[in-house]
Motif scaffolding. Structure first.
Motif, PDB file in Angstrom:
ATOM      1  N   THR A 210       0.882  -1.232   0.201  1.00  0.00           N
ATOM      2  CA  THR A 210      -0.052   0.100   0.083  1.00  0.00           C
ATOM      3  C   THR A 210       0.858   1.191   0.036  1.00  0.00           C
TER       4      THR A 210
ATOM      5  N   ASP B 215      -1.395  -2.142 -10.481  1.00  0.00           N
ATOM      6  CA  ASP B 215      -1.304  -2.528  -9.312  1.00  0.00           C
ATOM      7  C   ASP B 215      -1.079  -4.253  -9.447  1.00  0.00           C
TER       8      ASP B 215
ATOM      9  N   HIS C 124      -0.960  -9.047  -6.972  1.00  0.00           N
ATOM     10  CA  HIS C 124      -1.189 -10.346  -7.137  1.00  0.00           C
ATOM     11  C   HIS C 124      -0.516 -11.139  -8.163  1.00  0.00           C
TER      12      HIS C 124
ATOM     13  N   SER D 289       2.860  -6.759  -3.968  1.00  0.00           N
ATOM     14  CA  SER D 289       2.510  -6.751  -2.524  1.00  0.00           C
ATOM     15  C   SER D 289       3.199  -8.163  -2.371  1.00  0.00           C
TER      16      SER D 289
ATOM     17  N   TYR E  28     -13.698 -12.160  -2.385  1.00  0.00           N
ATOM     18  CA  TYR E  28     -12.654 -11.131  -3.066  1.00  0.00           C
ATOM     19  C   TYR E  28     -13.179 -10.892  -4.258  1.00  0.00           C
TER      20      TYR E  28
HETATM   21  N1  T4K Z   1      -3.636  -4.001  -4.124  1.00  0.00           N
HETATM   22  C1  T4K Z   1      -4.313  -5.272  -4.244  1.00  0.00           C
HETATM   23  C2  T4K Z   1      -4.765  -5.661  -5.445  1.00  0.00           C
HETATM   24  C3  T4K Z   1      -4.325  -6.063  -3.049  1.00  0.00           C
HETATM   25  O1  T4K Z   1      -4.824  -7.306  -3.130  1.00  0.00           O
HETATM   26  C4  T4K Z   1      -3.391  -5.779  -1.848  1.00  0.00           C
HETATM   27  C5  T4K Z   1      -3.589  -6.388  -0.895  1.00  0.00           C
HETATM   28  C6  T4K Z   1      -2.784  -4.289  -1.787  1.00  0.00           C
HETATM   29  C7  T4K Z   1      -3.007  -3.784  -3.024  1.00  0.00           C
HETATM   30  C8  T4K Z   1      -2.300  -3.945  -0.757  1.00  0.00           C
HETATM   31  O2  T4K Z   1      -0.863  -4.610  -0.508  1.00  0.00           O
HETATM   32  P1  T4K Z   1      -0.363  -4.727   1.041  1.00  0.00           P
HETATM   33  O3  T4K Z   1      -0.256  -3.197   1.702  1.00  0.00           O
HETATM   34  O4  T4K Z   1      -1.366  -5.622   1.816  1.00  0.00           O
HETATM   35  O5  T4K Z   1       0.994  -5.383   0.698  1.00  0.00           O
HETATM   36  C9  T4K Z   1      -5.442  -9.678   2.565  1.00  0.00           C
HETATM   37  C10 T4K Z   1      -4.239  -9.181   2.734  1.00  0.00           C
HETATM   38  O6  T4K Z   1      -4.060  -8.218   3.918  1.00  0.00           O
HETATM   39  C11 T4K Z   1      -4.039  -8.061   1.664  1.00  0.00           C
HETATM   40  O7  T4K Z   1      -2.714  -8.091   1.822  1.00  0.00           O
HETATM   41  C12 T4K Z   1      -4.508  -8.372   0.301  1.00  0.00           C
HETATM   42  N2  T4K Z   1      -4.448  -7.598  -0.711  1.00  0.00           N
HETATM   43  C13 T4K Z   1      -5.870  -9.051   0.354  1.00  0.00           C
HETATM   44  C14 T4K Z   1      -6.583  -9.427  -0.840  1.00  0.00           C
HETATM   45  O8  T4K Z   1      -6.186  -9.995   1.319  1.00  0.00           O
HETATM   46  P2  T4K Z   1      -7.428  -9.890   4.363  1.00  0.00           P
HETATM   47  O9  T4K Z   1      -8.026  -9.032   5.203  1.00  0.00           O
HETATM   48  O10 T4K Z   1      -8.507 -10.640   3.390  1.00  0.00           O
HETATM   49  O11 T4K Z   1      -6.554 -10.831   5.017  1.00  0.00           O
HETATM   50  P3  T4K Z   1      -6.817 -12.026   6.260  1.00  0.00           P
HETATM   51  O12 T4K Z   1      -5.963 -11.598   7.514  1.00  0.00           O
HETATM   52  O13 T4K Z   1      -8.368 -12.060   6.536  1.00  0.00           O
HETATM   53  O14 T4K Z   1      -6.330 -13.306   5.772  1.00  0.00           O
HETATM   54  C15 T4K Z   1      -6.646 -14.193   4.889  1.00  0.00           C
HETATM   55  C16 T4K Z   1      -6.350 -15.643   5.182  1.00  0.00           C
HETATM   56  O15 T4K Z   1      -4.957 -15.915   4.929  1.00  0.00           O
HETATM   57  C17 T4K Z   1      -6.819 -15.781   6.690  1.00  0.00           C
HETATM   58  O16 T4K Z   1      -8.210 -16.587   6.717  1.00  0.00           O
HETATM   59  C18 T4K Z   1      -5.831 -16.957   7.137  1.00  0.00           C
HETATM   60  C19 T4K Z   1      -4.682 -16.735   6.219  1.00  0.00           C
HETATM   61  N3  T4K Z   1      -3.539 -16.126   6.956  1.00  0.00           N
HETATM   62  C20 T4K Z   1      -3.565 -14.856   6.964  1.00  0.00           C
HETATM   63  C21 T4K Z   1      -2.457 -14.275   7.500  1.00  0.00           C
HETATM   64  C22 T4K Z   1      -2.220 -12.678   7.683  1.00  0.00           C
HETATM   65  C23 T4K Z   1      -2.512 -16.764   7.788  1.00  0.00           C
HETATM   66  O17 T4K Z   1      -2.725 -18.167   7.425  1.00  0.00           O
HETATM   67  N4  T4K Z   1      -1.660 -16.437   8.093  1.00  0.00           N
HETATM   68  C24 T4K Z   1      -1.304 -15.002   8.093  1.00  0.00           C
HETATM   69  O18 T4K Z   1      -0.272 -14.574   8.572  1.00  0.00           O
HETATM   70  O19 T4K Z   1      -6.527  -9.060   3.665  1.00  0.00           O
END
Ligand code: T4K
Length: 393
Positions: free
Chosen positions: A65, A159, A162, A183, A318
Motif C-alpha cells: 500500500t 497494481d 497479485h 505486494s 474477494y
Molecule cells: N492491491 C491489491 C490488489 C491487493 O490485493 C492488496 C492486498 C494491496 C493492493 C495492498 O498490499 P499490502 O499493503 O497488503 O501489501 C488480505 C491481505 O491483508 C492483503 O494484503 C491482500 N491484498 C488482500 C487481498 O487480502 P484480508 O483482510 O482478507 O486477510 P486476512 O487476514 O483475512 O487473511 C486471509 C487468510 O489468510 C486468513 O483467513 C488465514 C490466512 N492467513 C493470513 C495471515 C495474515 C494466514 O494463514 N497467516 C497469516 O499470517 O486481506
C-alpha cells in the motif's frame, strides 16, 4: 460420506521456508545487529530481485500500500485517475491519500480486469493516469491500455499486488506500463511477512522513491522532501530471500491445485470458471475464483460461502463489495453503470489455494460443493436460512 474438515481450511496459508534455514539467516542479523535502514540483507535481497527481473529499477517497501502511495506521489500523479472498483480497497486508498479523484470504470467479464473501452470513454482533461489491477494475477489488456495511455499522454500504472511470477511472452509482467507495484503480504504466494515492491521504467524515479520511503533524508542533516517511513526491514528481506528460492515449487504446487479444481468443477451446474488463459501467459495461480449463478447452482454465492464454513472451509468473497460501494467512497459520482463489476462482485467466490493444501483436500472441497449443489444436505438453500443457522451455531 463426506466429513467436515477437522481443522479450518482457509483461503490461503503463507509458505514458510524450513525453520532451520530461517534461523540460520537470523544468526547473521544477531551478529550484525543491523535490523533496518537499508541493511546488508535488504541490499542483497534488492540485488536478487534486480537479477530476477533483469532491471536495476527496483525499490522495496514495508508493504504494498505504501509502495503504491509513494509511487503516485513520486510520479506527481494528480487530478483524476481511471481505475477499477473490483479490487482490494488499498488500490483506491492510495489515490485518496494523494488527493487524487478515482474514476471507476467497468471490468471485462472473462478475467475481471479493466475494460479498455470503458477507460477510453472516461478520459477527461483532468485525467493524468490509468491505475489498472492484474486482479488474481490475470494480466490486464496490456496492449490496449498501453495504446490508450500513449495516445492520450497518460501514465500507465499497474497494481500488480497479485501478479508476482506472472510472465507474458516470456517477459515479466513487471515490465509493462510505467510502473508496477507488487505486494509481498503474508497472504501472497511470494511474501516477506509484509512488504511491497515497485518496478519502473524511468531510472530517475529510484532516488525519489528512496527519499520518500526514508523521511526524505539525503544525509544526516539534509531532508530534501517530506517523506514518510516505508522501509523494508532485515527480517522481511531475509524472508524474501528464502521464499524466492522456492518460488517455482510454490507455483507448481498451486498449478496442480488449480488443475484439480478446474477438472472437478467444470461441469457443476451454476459454477463458472475463468476461461483458460492464453498460452503465451505463464501464470502464478495466485487465487482460485469461481462465479456462482444462483438460479443454476440452486444457491446464492453468499449461501454457499456460509454453508462452506459449516464444513470448516473458509472461502472469501474477494472482491465484494465493490470499492465504490464502501461508505468512504460512496459520495464519489460514478458515471459508468459498472454492469459487469456488479454482477461479478455479487457472484464471485475465491476458494482455498496454497502450496501446502493437499490435492485430496481440494478433491474434498469440490465434493462438498457438488454435494451442496445437489441439495443433498437437505437444508434450505436461501441465504437467510443459512445465515440464521450460522448465527444459531
Ligand atoms: N492491491 C491489491 C490488489 C491487493 O490485493 C492488496 C492486498 C494491496 C493492493 C495492498 O498490499 P499490502 O499493503 O497488503 O501489501 C488480505 C491481505 O491483508 C492483503 O494484503 C491482500 N491484498 C488482500 C487481498 O487480502 P484480508 O483482510 O482478507 O486477510 P486476512 O487476514 O483475512 O487473511 C486471509 C487468510 O489468510 C486468513 O483467513 C488465514 C490466512 N492467513 C493470513 C495471515 C495474515 C494466514 O494463514 N497467516 C497469516 O499470517 O486481506
Amino acid at each position: 460420506m463426506i466429513k467436515p474438515f477437522e481443522k479450518p481450511i482457509y483461503v490461503t496459508r503463507p509458505f514458510l521456508p524450513p525453520l532451520e534455514e530461517f534461523c540460520q539467516g537470523l544468526s547473521e542479523i544477531w551478529e550484525t545487529r543491523w535490523l533496518t535502514n537499508n541493511g546488508p540483507i535488504l541490499q542483497r535481497f534488492t540485488q536478487e530481485l534486480c537479477n530476477f527481473f533483469k532491471t536495476d529499477n527496483v525499490c522495496l517497501f514495508n508493504n504494498g500500500t505504501l509502495a503504491l502511495q509513494i509511487a503516485l506521489q513520486g510520479m506527481g500523479i494528480s487530478g483524476e485517475v481511471i481505475t477499477t472498483p473490483f479490487t482490494f480497497v488499498a488500490t483506491t486508498h492510495t489515490l485518496f491519500w494523494n488527493k487524487i479523484r478515482p474514476v471507476f470504470v467497468d471490468i471485462e467479464p472473462d478475467y475481471y480486469t479493466l475494460d479498455p473501452e470503458k477507460v477510453e470513454a472516461a478520459i477527461t482533461p483532468w485525467t493524468t493516469a490509468i491505475l489498472a489491477v492484474h486482479v488474481y494475477g490475470h494480466p490486464c489488456k496490456l496492449n490496449a491500455l498501453a495504446d490508450i495511455a500513449r495516445r492520450h499522454n497518460l501514465r500507465l500504472i499497474y497494481d500488480a499486488a497479485h501478479a508476482f511470477g506472472v510472465k507474458v511472452d516470456n517477459t515479466s509482467i513487471a515490465h509493462f506500463g510505467d510502473l508496477s507495484m507488487f505486494s509481498f503480504h503474508a497472504t501472497k504466494l511470494f511474501h516477506t511477512l509484509e512488504g511491497g515492491m515497485l518496478i519502473f521504467q524511468e531510472a530517475g524515479l529510484k532516488g525519489i522513491f528512496d527519499y520518500l520511503k526514508n523521511f526524505g533524508f539525503k544525509n544526516e542533516v539534509e531532508v530534501v522532501m517530506p517523506g514518510t517511513n516505508a522501509k523494508m526491514n532485515e527480517m522481511q528481506a531475509l524472508m524474501g530471500i528464502q521464499v524466492l528460492k522456492y518460488l517455482e515449487e510454490i507455483i507448481h504446487k498451486r498449478a496442480r491445485i488449480t488443475d484439480v479444481y478446474r477438472d472437478r468443477l467444470k461441469e457443476v451446474p451454476g459454477i463458472r470458471l475463468v476461461p483458460s488463459l492464453s498460452p503465451d501467459i505463464s501464470f502464478n495461480h495466485a487465487y482460485m475464483p469461481i462465479e456462482v449463478d444462483e438460479q443454476e447452482f440452486g444457491m446464492s454465492r453468499d449461501a454457499l460461502y456460509e454453508r462452506l464454513k459449516q464444513w470448516n472451509v473458509y472461502s472469501r468473497r474477494y472482491f465484494y463489495p465493490l470499492v465504490c460501494d464502501y461508505p468512504c467512497y460512496r459520495s464519489i459520482s460514478v458515471n459508468d453503470p459498472l454492469t459487469v463489476a456488479r454482477r461479478v462482485a455479487d457472484s464471485i467466490l475465491t476458494l482455498p489455494i496454497y502450496d501446502s493444501l493437499e490435492l485430496s483436500e481440494v478433491e474434498t472441497i469440490c465434493e462438498i460443493i457438488m454435494f451442496l449443489q445437489k441439495g443433498k444436505d437437505g437444508l434450505s438453500r436461501s441465504t437467510n436460512a443459512v445465515k440464521k443457522r450460522v448465527r444459531i451455531k
